[in-house]
Write an enzyme that holds these catalytic residues in place. Structure first.
Site, short mmCIF file in Angstrom:
data_model
loop_
_atom_site.label_atom_id
_atom_site.label_comp_id
_atom_site.label_asym_id
_atom_site.label_seq_id
_atom_site.Cartn_x
_atom_site.Cartn_y
_atom_site.Cartn_z
N VAL A 150 19.23 -15.47 -47.25
CA VAL A 150 19.34 -15.01 -48.90
C VAL A 150 20.01 -16.09 -49.48
O VAL A 150 21.23 -16.57 -49.35
CB VAL A 150 19.87 -13.75 -49.12
CG1 VAL A 150 19.99 -13.67 -50.64
CG2 VAL A 150 19.26 -12.73 -48.24
N VAL A 151 19.25 -16.91 -50.34
CA VAL A 151 19.86 -18.06 -51.03
C VAL A 151 19.25 -18.29 -52.39
O VAL A 151 18.05 -17.80 -52.80
CB VAL A 151 19.47 -19.47 -50.30
CG1 VAL A 151 19.95 -19.42 -48.95
CG2 VAL A 151 17.90 -19.61 -50.04
N GLY B 200 18.91 -13.60 -57.27
CA GLY B 200 19.13 -13.22 -56.01
C GLY B 200 19.02 -11.69 -56.08
O GLY B 200 18.25 -11.23 -54.96
N LYS B 201 19.24 -10.94 -56.96
CA LYS B 201 19.11 -9.40 -57.20
C LYS B 201 17.59 -9.12 -57.16
O LYS B 201 17.15 -8.28 -56.47
CB LYS B 201 20.02 -8.93 -58.31
CG LYS B 201 19.83 -7.48 -58.38
CD LYS B 201 20.74 -7.01 -59.55
CE LYS B 201 20.93 -5.55 -59.57
NZ LYS B 201 21.61 -5.23 -60.59
N GLU C 19 28.57 -13.57 -45.72
CA GLU C 19 29.81 -14.33 -45.81
C GLU C 19 30.61 -13.16 -46.53
O GLU C 19 30.44 -12.46 -47.55
CB GLU C 19 29.90 -15.57 -46.68
CG GLU C 19 29.04 -16.61 -45.83
CD GLU C 19 29.63 -17.31 -44.78
OE1 GLU C 19 31.09 -17.12 -44.74
OE2 GLU C 19 29.38 -17.87 -44.18
N PRO C 20 31.94 -13.08 -46.32
CA PRO C 20 32.81 -11.95 -46.80
C PRO C 20 32.70 -12.45 -48.36
O PRO C 20 32.88 -11.36 -49.13
CB PRO C 20 34.23 -12.24 -46.30
CG PRO C 20 33.84 -12.92 -44.94
CD PRO C 20 32.59 -13.71 -45.10
N ARG C 21 33.03 -13.76 -48.91
CA ARG C 21 32.86 -13.80 -50.23
C ARG C 21 31.87 -13.33 -51.06
O ARG C 21 31.72 -13.07 -52.44
CB ARG C 21 33.27 -15.28 -50.58
CG ARG C 21 32.21 -16.21 -50.10
CD ARG C 21 32.15 -17.56 -50.33
NE ARG C 21 31.16 -18.66 -49.78
CZ ARG C 21 30.01 -18.97 -50.54
NH1 ARG C 21 30.02 -18.19 -51.47
NH2 ARG C 21 29.11 -19.29 -49.79
N TYR D 157 26.16 -7.37 -52.34
CA TYR D 157 25.13 -6.56 -51.42
C TYR D 157 25.49 -5.37 -51.70
O TYR D 157 24.51 -4.36 -51.71
CB TYR D 157 25.14 -7.34 -50.07
CG TYR D 157 24.49 -8.42 -49.75
CD1 TYR D 157 23.19 -8.71 -50.00
CD2 TYR D 157 25.40 -9.45 -49.48
CE1 TYR D 157 22.68 -9.91 -49.76
CE2 TYR D 157 24.87 -10.71 -49.15
CZ TYR D 157 23.46 -11.04 -49.22
OH TYR D 157 23.08 -12.27 -49.33
#
Length: 174
Positions: free
Chosen positions: A106-107, A118-119, A142-144, A149
């Site tokens: 997802v980029v 992205g959404k 990634e946590p950030r 999500y």
């Protein structure tokens, strides 16, 4: 937007899904903003996609391996910027085609982040998977970007489930 690291899960609700899905940005609105949604690799320039991967922090990938991965992908969605004819958002899913799917890669090109691409990609990819009857959808994140999500229905470690990833560690020399 970078997606790898911690596994998250999406569970299909027990209530029936609506037959029509409302997106945060309609296809028509995307088009009026100069974007086109695509679902095949036929017009996808892999070098341009690779540039988006690198721009968000992925390592540069061999275009032939990208092509092979995409040929083995069950669901894919990408957004083309009409003016430049380049991909600016991308996501894909692999799985068994029945019960399980994992969303990968997802980029969103950094210069196009924050405008809903992205959404838009994720909403449509999730809908496509659910329409196929796939009830267990996972991804690595990634946590950030976990906060991106969560509103889409993903939760970290649902019901105490923890993801594991195989990792080759160098043996310590004695």
């Amino acid at each position: 937007m970078l997606s790898r690291g911690i596994i998250s899960n999406f569970r299909t609700p027990t209530l029936p899904l609506p037959t029509t899905c409302k997106y945060s940005i309609s296809d028509k609105d995307l088009e009026s903003r100069g974007f086109v949604l695509r679902r095949t690799i036929s017009d996808l320039n892999l070098d341009h996609l690779n540039s988006v991967f690198v721009a968000v922090g992925f390592p540069r990938r061999d275009p032939e391996k990208i092509k092979l991965a995409l040929e083995h992908t069950q669901s894919m969605l990408w957004v083309e910027h009409k003016k430049s004819q380049k991909p600016v958002a991308f996501a894909r899913a692999t799985g068994d085609g029945v019960f399980n799917a994992i969303i990968w890669d997802v980029v969103v090109d950094p210069s196009f982040q924050g405008i809903g691409l992205g959404k838009a990609v994720m909403e449509r990819l999730i809908e496509e998977l659910l329409e196929k009857g796939i009830c267990n959808i996972a991804l690595y994140s990634e946590p950030r970007v976990l906060g991106f999500y969560r509103p889409l229905g993903f939760v970290s470690d649902p019901d105490g489930i923890r993801g594991m990833v195989y990792s080759r560690k160098q043996k310590k020399k004695k």
